[in-house]
Design a protein around this motif. Sequence first.
Motif, PDB file in Angstrom:
ATOM      1  N   GLU A  22       1.131  -1.173  -0.064  1.00  5.78           N
ATOM      2  CA  GLU A  22       0.168   0.180  -0.013  1.00  5.78           C
ATOM      3  C   GLU A  22       1.196   1.326  -0.154  1.00  5.78           C
ATOM      4  O   GLU A  22       1.819   1.299   1.022  1.00  5.78           O
ATOM      5  CB  GLU A  22      -1.002   0.009   1.163  1.00  5.78           C
ATOM      6  N   TRP A  23       0.790   2.017  -0.880  1.00  2.00           N
ATOM      7  CA  TRP A  23       1.651   3.302  -1.091  1.00  2.00           C
ATOM      8  C   TRP A  23       1.898   4.081   0.261  1.00  2.00           C
ATOM      9  O   TRP A  23       3.084   4.553   0.405  1.00  2.00           O
ATOM     10  CB  TRP A  23       1.791   4.049  -2.423  1.00  2.00           C
ATOM     11  N   TRP A  24       0.910   4.378   0.950  1.00  4.26           N
ATOM     12  CA  TRP A  24       1.129   5.025   2.022  1.00  4.26           C
ATOM     13  C   TRP A  24       2.116   4.235   3.051  1.00  4.26           C
ATOM     14  O   TRP A  24       2.776   5.142   3.673  1.00  4.26           O
ATOM     15  CB  TRP A  24      -0.202   5.294   2.810  1.00  4.26           C
ATOM     16  N   THR A  25       1.976   3.004   3.285  1.00  2.00           N
ATOM     17  CA  THR A  25       2.966   2.254   4.021  1.00  2.00           C
ATOM     18  C   THR A  25       4.374   2.580   3.508  1.00  2.00           C
ATOM     19  O   THR A  25       5.280   2.721   4.338  1.00  2.00           O
ATOM     20  CB  THR A  25       2.636   0.919   3.841  1.00  2.00           C
ATOM     21  N   LEU A  26       4.635   2.397   2.413  1.00  2.00           N
ATOM     22  CA  LEU A  26       6.192   2.746   1.987  1.00  2.00           C
ATOM     23  C   LEU A  26       6.450   4.270   2.243  1.00  2.00           C
ATOM     24  O   LEU A  26       7.402   4.415   2.474  1.00  2.00           O
ATOM     25  CB  LEU A  26       6.239   2.450   0.331  1.00  2.00           C
ATOM     26  N   LEU A  27       5.409   4.982   2.095  1.00  2.00           N
ATOM     27  CA  LEU A  27       5.852   6.461   2.658  1.00  2.00           C
ATOM     28  C   LEU A  27       6.187   6.675   4.108  1.00  2.00           C
ATOM     29  O   LEU A  27       6.916   7.123   4.369  1.00  2.00           O
ATOM     30  CB  LEU A  27       4.866   7.432   1.951  1.00  2.00           C
ATOM     31  N   ILE A  28       5.456   6.029   4.847  1.00  3.19           N
ATOM     32  CA  ILE A  28       5.236   6.048   6.321  1.00  3.19           C
ATOM     33  C   ILE A  28       6.683   5.325   6.538  1.00  3.19           C
ATOM     34  O   ILE A  28       7.537   5.651   7.424  1.00  3.19           O
ATOM     35  CB  ILE A  28       4.209   5.262   6.860  1.00  3.19           C
ATOM     36  N   LEU A  29       6.880   4.202   6.073  1.00  2.00           N
ATOM     37  CA  LEU A  29       8.390   3.704   6.401  1.00  2.00           C
ATOM     38  C   LEU A  29       9.769   4.461   5.815  1.00  2.00           C
ATOM     39  O   LEU A  29      10.457   4.642   6.590  1.00  2.00           O
ATOM     40  CB  LEU A  29       8.565   2.005   5.621  1.00  2.00           C
ATOM     41  N   HIS A  30       9.398   5.117   4.924  1.00  2.00           N
ATOM     42  CA  HIS A  30      10.341   5.872   4.345  1.00  2.00           C
ATOM     43  C   HIS A  30      10.505   7.181   5.201  1.00  2.00           C
ATOM     44  O   HIS A  30      11.926   7.256   5.768  1.00  2.00           O
ATOM     45  CB  HIS A  30       9.960   6.657   2.991  1.00  2.00           C
ATOM     46  N   GLN A  43       4.048  14.244  13.128  1.00  2.00           N
ATOM     47  CA  GLN A  43       5.118  14.350  12.171  1.00  2.00           C
ATOM     48  C   GLN A  43       4.949  13.777  10.920  1.00  2.00           C
ATOM     49  O   GLN A  43       5.070  14.068   9.696  1.00  2.00           O
ATOM     50  CB  GLN A  43       6.421  13.854  12.652  1.00  2.00           C
ATOM     51  N   PHE A  44       4.512  12.574  11.101  1.00  2.00           N
ATOM     52  CA  PHE A  44       3.961  11.730   9.852  1.00  2.00           C
ATOM     53  C   PHE A  44       3.011  12.249   8.913  1.00  2.00           C
ATOM     54  O   PHE A  44       2.889  12.618   7.919  1.00  2.00           O
ATOM     55  CB  PHE A  44       3.655  10.442  10.043  1.00  2.00           C
ATOM     56  N   GLN A  45       1.930  12.917   9.815  1.00  2.00           N
ATOM     57  CA  GLN A  45       0.767  13.607   9.193  1.00  2.00           C
ATOM     58  C   GLN A  45       1.156  14.858   8.406  1.00  2.00           C
ATOM     59  O   GLN A  45       0.732  15.054   7.232  1.00  2.00           O
ATOM     60  CB  GLN A  45      -0.358  13.877  10.195  1.00  2.00           C
ATOM     61  N   GLU A  46       2.123  15.766   9.139  1.00  2.00           N
ATOM     62  CA  GLU A  46       2.436  16.957   8.432  1.00  2.00           C
ATOM     63  C   GLU A  46       3.316  16.654   7.285  1.00  2.00           C
ATOM     64  O   GLU A  46       2.964  17.305   6.460  1.00  2.00           O
ATOM     65  CB  GLU A  46       3.210  17.745   9.548  1.00  2.00           C
ATOM     66  N   ASN A  47       4.219  15.839   7.413  1.00  2.00           N
ATOM     67  CA  ASN A  47       5.132  15.467   6.149  1.00  2.00           C
ATOM     68  C   ASN A  47       4.459  14.966   5.216  1.00  2.00           C
ATOM     69  O   ASN A  47       4.631  15.191   3.882  1.00  2.00           O
ATOM     70  CB  ASN A  47       6.099  14.612   6.540  1.00  2.00           C
ATOM     71  N   LEU A  48       3.414  13.993   5.225  1.00  2.00           N
ATOM     72  CA  LEU A  48       2.612  13.360   4.204  1.00  2.00           C
ATOM     73  C   LEU A  48       1.459  13.952   3.839  1.00  2.00           C
ATOM     74  O   LEU A  48       1.091  13.428   2.848  1.00  2.00           O
ATOM     75  CB  LEU A  48       2.661  11.945   4.739  1.00  2.00           C
ATOM     76  N   GLY A  49       1.272  14.560   4.678  1.00  2.00           N
ATOM     77  CA  GLY A  49      -0.242  15.332   4.224  1.00  2.00           C
ATOM     78  C   GLY A  49      -1.454  14.126   4.184  1.00  2.00           C
ATOM     79  O   GLY A  49      -2.333  14.214   3.297  1.00  2.00           O
ATOM     80  N   ILE A  50      -1.023  13.110   5.034  1.00  2.00           N
ATOM     81  CA  ILE A  50      -2.127  12.072   5.036  1.00  2.00           C
ATOM     82  C   ILE A  50      -3.352  12.321   6.128  1.00  2.00           C
ATOM     83  O   ILE A  50      -3.132  13.249   7.103  1.00  2.00           O
ATOM     84  CB  ILE A  50      -1.574  10.825   5.399  1.00  2.00           C
ATOM     85  N   SER A  51      -4.486  11.931   5.828  1.00  2.00           N
ATOM     86  CA  SER A  51      -5.642  12.092   6.819  1.00  2.00           C
ATOM     87  C   SER A  51      -5.171  11.280   7.970  1.00  2.00           C
ATOM     88  O   SER A  51      -4.417  10.202   8.042  1.00  2.00           O
ATOM     89  CB  SER A  51      -6.873  11.590   6.224  1.00  2.00           C
ATOM     90  N   SER A  52      -5.756  11.943   9.190  1.00  2.00           N
ATOM     91  CA  SER A  52      -5.425  11.169  10.522  1.00  2.00           C
ATOM     92  C   SER A  52      -6.074   9.654  10.466  1.00  2.00           C
ATOM     93  O   SER A  52      -5.357   8.923  11.174  1.00  2.00           O
ATOM     94  CB  SER A  52      -5.999  11.943  11.697  1.00  2.00           C
ATOM     95  N   SER A  53      -7.250   9.666  10.023  1.00  2.00           N
ATOM     96  CA  SER A  53      -7.743   8.258   9.757  1.00  2.00           C
ATOM     97  C   SER A  53      -7.113   7.335   9.178  1.00  2.00           C
ATOM     98  O   SER A  53      -6.697   6.208   9.527  1.00  2.00           O
ATOM     99  CB  SER A  53      -9.457   8.372   9.503  1.00  2.00           C
ATOM    100  N   MET A  54      -6.613   7.705   7.864  1.00  2.00           N
ATOM    101  CA  MET A  54      -5.828   6.799   6.977  1.00  2.00           C
ATOM    102  C   MET A  54      -4.481   6.474   7.700  1.00  2.00           C
ATOM    103  O   MET A  54      -3.955   5.366   7.857  1.00  2.00           O
ATOM    104  CB  MET A  54      -5.173   7.389   5.689  1.00  2.00           C
TER     105      MET A  54
END
Length: 166
Positions: free
Chosen positions: A23-31, A42-53
Amino acid sequence: MVSRINLEGRENPLCAAAQHVCEWWTLLILHDAFDGYTRFDQFQENLGISSSMLTTRLKALVADGLLERRPYQTNPVRHEYVLTDLGQSLWPVIVALTAWGNSRLAPEERSMVLVDATTGEEVDPIVVDASTCRRLDDSDAYVYAAGPAASDAMRARYDRKIGSSA
């Protein structure tokens, strides 16, 4: 340890690995975790991902044993997410995927490159066989074979003579 899974009668370690990281979000979180990010914000701000995702993906990474959730503050309780040994073992995969992506771009189009931490010199990662140090980028030079735990179906698929041109 990555589990062996059977999808519709197919056993395949690639499928087992993919269920954990594709899942591509997973790769970005791991990165981001490899870059030292540990906290939800930090993850949320850097990735611009929703809190639920992000919550869903972090829970999955913890459940899969790739990240460990640790408290870093007690009042209110806050947690950080730290790479486990299993998560750390994905470093070469992240490097290889990034190198593959960069290889399709002109040098001036690359937004991120791998460099030697001491010299700052850009490096060109490759995948090699550990015993011979031969590059694995020639898909004709290497083939899969049935492993010790292979089913009869997997053995039939890979029943070929090594060294033949067939």
